[in-house]
Design a protein around this motif. Structure first.
Motif, PDB file in Angstrom:
ATOM      1  N   MET A  37      12.790  -1.468  -7.777  1.00  0.00           N
ATOM      2  CA  MET A  37      12.545  -2.039  -6.456  1.00  0.00           C
ATOM      3  C   MET A  37      13.624  -3.049  -6.098  1.00  0.00           C
ATOM      4  N   ASN A  53       9.734  -8.335  -2.628  1.00  0.00           N
ATOM      5  CA  ASN A  53      10.170  -6.940  -2.672  1.00  0.00           C
ATOM      6  C   ASN A  53      10.640  -6.511  -1.293  1.00  0.00           C
ATOM      7  N   TYR A 144       5.492   2.264  -4.919  1.00  0.00           N
ATOM      8  CA  TYR A 144       6.718   2.057  -4.143  1.00  0.00           C
ATOM      9  C   TYR A 144       6.847   3.126  -3.055  1.00  0.00           C
TER      10      TYR A 144
END
Length: 403
Positions: A37, A53, A144
């Motif tokens: 990430m 993130n 993700y």
């Protein structure tokens, strides 16, 4: 010759070719490395509430999607609490059909952008991934990819609404607008029910707004998910305490035929040790609510909050991580987690622990406070602690702390 030609055309031979292609394809896929990430640098992010993130690029998302093995028996689905068709949405990402991927998510999830950020995938869907279960490798980054699809849809401006059945005329009340209430409201709206959510506070979202800091879950992400529910027909009433503003009986007289209660985690529990009432000691519940919902960290707010230079947070869960990392952003020179078990038993997400370590958070493990001490004005300034040992595992599977 005829027998050979017949065999090559047979269903058994065709299936063999398919199996062979899949073996070659899967061998190529299993050698791909899990995506990392993208993150904001720790030294920069502790100075603001910017989201840590920053999401995946299109290339990163598609390369990660290629790792999915299209399992015949996708155990990742059974590991998901709402049973998202995970291989289906990941395949859409691999094909470049990102908006279709978001639609697949919305078939069973009312909050994909939220879940892609804060859902504990490592204990649910990713823990049941074929990579984890059989190959003993890092799983597909399902969380993700879920975030990527939801974010792509939002940023494209082409936000879809899931299919909704014709109204059945049944009024349903939902008490609480946290993740449980919002999920319930979305699922019932899809089935054609007339849903109204009653929220005691002035903002919708529950713990998504007052408990989780914006560096983990920005409020505007939550607001977009809520707006989608409104477009599905869900109605919201804020500053409404069921039982005081109106009783269940009052609401029944208005036509409500059923109710769902998602009232949240409730009041915090203290340890019951001496000194807990000294100035400067707060529950994480109150601390995070003052800052996240009541904007206590902003200069032009009337909401007070203690901003110590030396901050200790007791506990090792996600809420503890949120609290100690928030304290760091409020100017704490030394912010510390005190936890009675070891790092291995810490229930917080591994990603959150990693981020906390990057941000300079200290960890004092196998330690438990037994008394708070204060100065002559009643402000806490010291803590007496006791070292712990680890015994046999308890009901949670973690080793029990003993003196």
């Amino acid at each position: 010759m005829e027998d050979r030609e017949s065999y090559l055309k047979s269903e058994r031979a065709q299936q063999w070719r398919v199996d062979l292609r899949n073996k070659i394809k899967n061998k190529e896929r299993t050698h791909l490395v899990r995506v990392k990430m993208n993150e904001v640098d720790a030294n920069m992010r502790i100075q603001s509430y910017v989201e840590v993130n920053s999401g995946l690029s299109i290339d990163q998302a598609q390369n990660e999607a290629k790792r999915c093995l299209d399992c015949v028996n996708p155990t990742c689905i059974t590991g998901c609490p709402v049973e998202i068709n995970i291989p289906k949405f990941i395949k859409r990402i691999e094909q470049g059909n990102f908006l279709e991927a978001a639609k697949v998510l919305k078939e069973t999830s009312s909050l994909p952008a939220v879940c892609g950020r804060v859902c504990p995938q490592e204990k649910q869907c990713e823990a049941n991934c074929f990579y984890t279960q059989k190959l003993k490798k890092t799983p597909v980054a399902i969380g993700y990819l879920e975030r990527f699809a939801a974010d792509y849809e939002r940023e494209s401006g082409q936000i879809s609404i899931p299919d909704i059945k014709s109204t059945n005329g049944v009024k349903v009340g939902c008490i609480g607008s946290g993740p449980a209430g919002l999920t319930f409201a979305g699922e019932m709206a899809k089935k054609g029910y007339d849903v109204t959510v009653f929220e005691a506070l002035h903002e919708i979202g529950g713990v998504l707004k007052y408990g989780i800091p914006e560096f983990r879950l920005p409020n505007h992400i939550v607001d977009v998910e809520i707006d989608a529910l409104k477009k599905m027909g869900v109605q919201f009433e804020t500053n409404f305490i069921v039982g005081k503003t109106a009783s269940i009986e009052d609401l029944k007289e208005e036509g409500f035929q059923a109710f769902f209660t998602g009232s949240g985690a409730g009041l915090p529990r203290f340890m019951g040790i001496p000194g807990e009432n000294y100035i400067g000691i707060l529950s994480s519940n109150e601390y995070l609510t003052r800052i996240n919902l009541m904007h206590a960290a902003e200069q032009d707010t009337d909401t007070p909050v203690v901003s110590g230079k030396n901050v200790m947070v007791i506990g090792g869960g996600n809420t503890a991580m949120d609290s100690v990392r928030t304290a760091k952003r409020l100017g704490a020179e030394r912010a510390m987690i005190v936890y009675r078990r070891s790092m291995d038993e810490m229930p917080a997400r591994k990603e959150e622990i990693h981020h906390a370590q990057e941000e300079g958070i200290e960890f004092m493990t196998r330690t438990n406070p037994i008394e708070y001490l204060a100065d002559d004005k009643g402000r806490v300034n010291r803590v007496k602690v006791q070292k712990m040992e680890l015994g046999e595992p308890d009901g949670s599977g973690r080793r029990r702390p003993i003196l």
